[in-house]
Scaffold this active site. Sequence first.
Site, PDB file in Angstrom:
ATOM      1  CE  LYS B  93      -3.874   1.797   2.849  1.00  0.00           C
ATOM      2  NZ  LYS B  93      -4.637   1.551   4.099  1.00  0.00           N
ATOM      3  CB  SER B 169      -7.940   3.429   3.119  1.00  0.00           C
ATOM      4  OG  SER B 169      -7.075   2.815   4.061  1.00  0.00           O
ATOM      5  CB  SER B 193      -8.158   0.841   6.212  1.00  0.00           C
ATOM      6  OG  SER B 193      -8.883   2.041   6.089  1.00  0.00           O
TER       7      SER B 193
END
Lengths: 106, 523
Positions: B93, B169, B193
């Site tokens: 990420k 996210s 997330s």
Amino acid sequence: MSDEITPELFQHLVELAALELSPEEADYLRRELNNQLRAIHELEAIPLDPNTPIASHGVPYTPEISPPLREDLVEPHPDPARLLETAPETADGYLVVPEIPHQRIG
Amino acid sequence: MSLHTLTALEIARQVRAREVSASEVLEAHLAHIARVDGLPGRLGGDPNAEPDKVHAFITLTADRARKQAAAIDAKIAAGEDPGPLAGVPVTVKDIFCVEGTPSTAASKILANFTAPYTATPVARWEAAGAVVLGKVNLDEFTFGSSNESSAFQPVPRNPWNPNHVAGGSSGGSAAAVAALEGPISLGTDTAGSIRLPAAYCGVVGLKPTYGRVSRYGLIAFGSSLDCPGPLTRTVADSALALGAMAGPDPHDSTAATVPVPDYLAEMEKGVHGLKIGLSPDYFRITYFDSKTGELVEQPVPEVIKQSVLEAAQKLAQAGAEIIENVPMPHTRYGIPAYFVISRVEAASNLHRYDGVKYGYRTPDSVEDLRTLYRKSRGQGFGLQPKLRILMGMYVSAAQYSEQYYARALKIRSLIRRDFDQAFHSVDVLLTPSTPTAAFPIGGVYGDSVLMQYADQLLVTANHAGVPGISIPAGFDESGLPIGIHFFAPDFREDLLFRAGYAYEQATVQEAWRNRNPAMLSNS
């Protein structure tokens, strides 16, 4: 329901936060702030024992699971020039900024 | 079988046994990514470009990955063991620093930032033999549940239905893993997330205990809530990935000195005798309707509830004891408390972006430093960071902090107490992951309150610090994945793996396990 965050209060927060906003952004942000605050007010419905402790984190950090404090020693970075490469503007190893607002004393 | 369809465990086994080289594994994944991923996210990109592609990536680092794979192969040739992740391609990420790569947080304000060091979880995976494919997309600074707030467009689409969000996210992580672009991705979980996009994309998402994994090199959002963790396709890969990155770190004083067990061995111990709790407080959702100003309470959809009850039945058949009616009375306050606590922490963490030390600086001519700050931050941050900064400043202001911040922190204590009491009588709790399956793109974005409420069955773990795992549990009537979720006490990820693996084993023959994401049908 009246807005908790008025345009005046909003402007004060924007100033504190050091943000320059377009009028459209300001409209959206103030509306969402007030919507979120209505959700936050749900917290007031909870009967709260005044002795309830605050929790700044969930996991209790007992000495058994906490790393010992390191010795307070200065460790020079191996390559400070590399860190400065990420800065927008530098000169002679210094970060360059425009005029810093100040008052002359005496 | 194509190499890109293998699990991490199988890749590492084959690489270590010299059945396949790390370079072959890498090239198979790069070729697959070239087929399915499409345009990477970029500043000013078209959100509607290539709607049949995954768009997981912001930065593909193929050359760096080829060097790593070659180094793994050289170790094998020299008779050395590269480690438990030998040759496993992973994605990261883009909220983690990886040395020499752009590390953007999906924000314009960090779009030009190249990290001068590598985050500890990434460094540990690399030391264990992993090959980093690149950096994947996310909501800007992780602020969202759909990935739509990224400044880098187009954003990931749900591989099972491209008209739906991948979730957020860690949307790029979940989409990449689901679309077979890499068997492991490193995500972060501040309110759900990792686990929410995992549920939306039909993969396994683990939020470890706070302090289980170092946060060094993670660009901070809510420092008392943020947890790095893996997204994988199997529970075994989750256990493998956690074992390779957990443990204390001299660079993070909150990384606890709790020994790291052999999670893969623990996972196999089964659920015989394990007490698994069900709580009515996780079968209903409460949300605030911004349009009417009313608080609405309703049961979770029947298909979601049934998936949990069926899982309980299967685990009971495997020897677990099911305990019903475990009270978790403060669950519904998780989101309102999170609105306060996370905003205060975010505002504090976002003050460092000033156009001086790194990141974006306004190109406008400015007369003084204060104007430089205001313009750089105003132009560099998107709407969601601005919203969090302003709320954080308001609820922590001296005259309001007792009413808001202190109260939220006390309620955090009560949420923690719910778990402490529950874990006196049960070993793990079994709950739904999310109130719904993935929502349509554009369906919620813009309504910041409704978006946040998608996390309400997950955020309690972040308040309490306890670990949680979301596991695929089939599909809803529209063909979108749904997830079930387990909570365990502090540092008992081993129990999550045991329960999750037992569920996987119990459902291995079910027809839904043979389904493939729609986006892969033409590849």
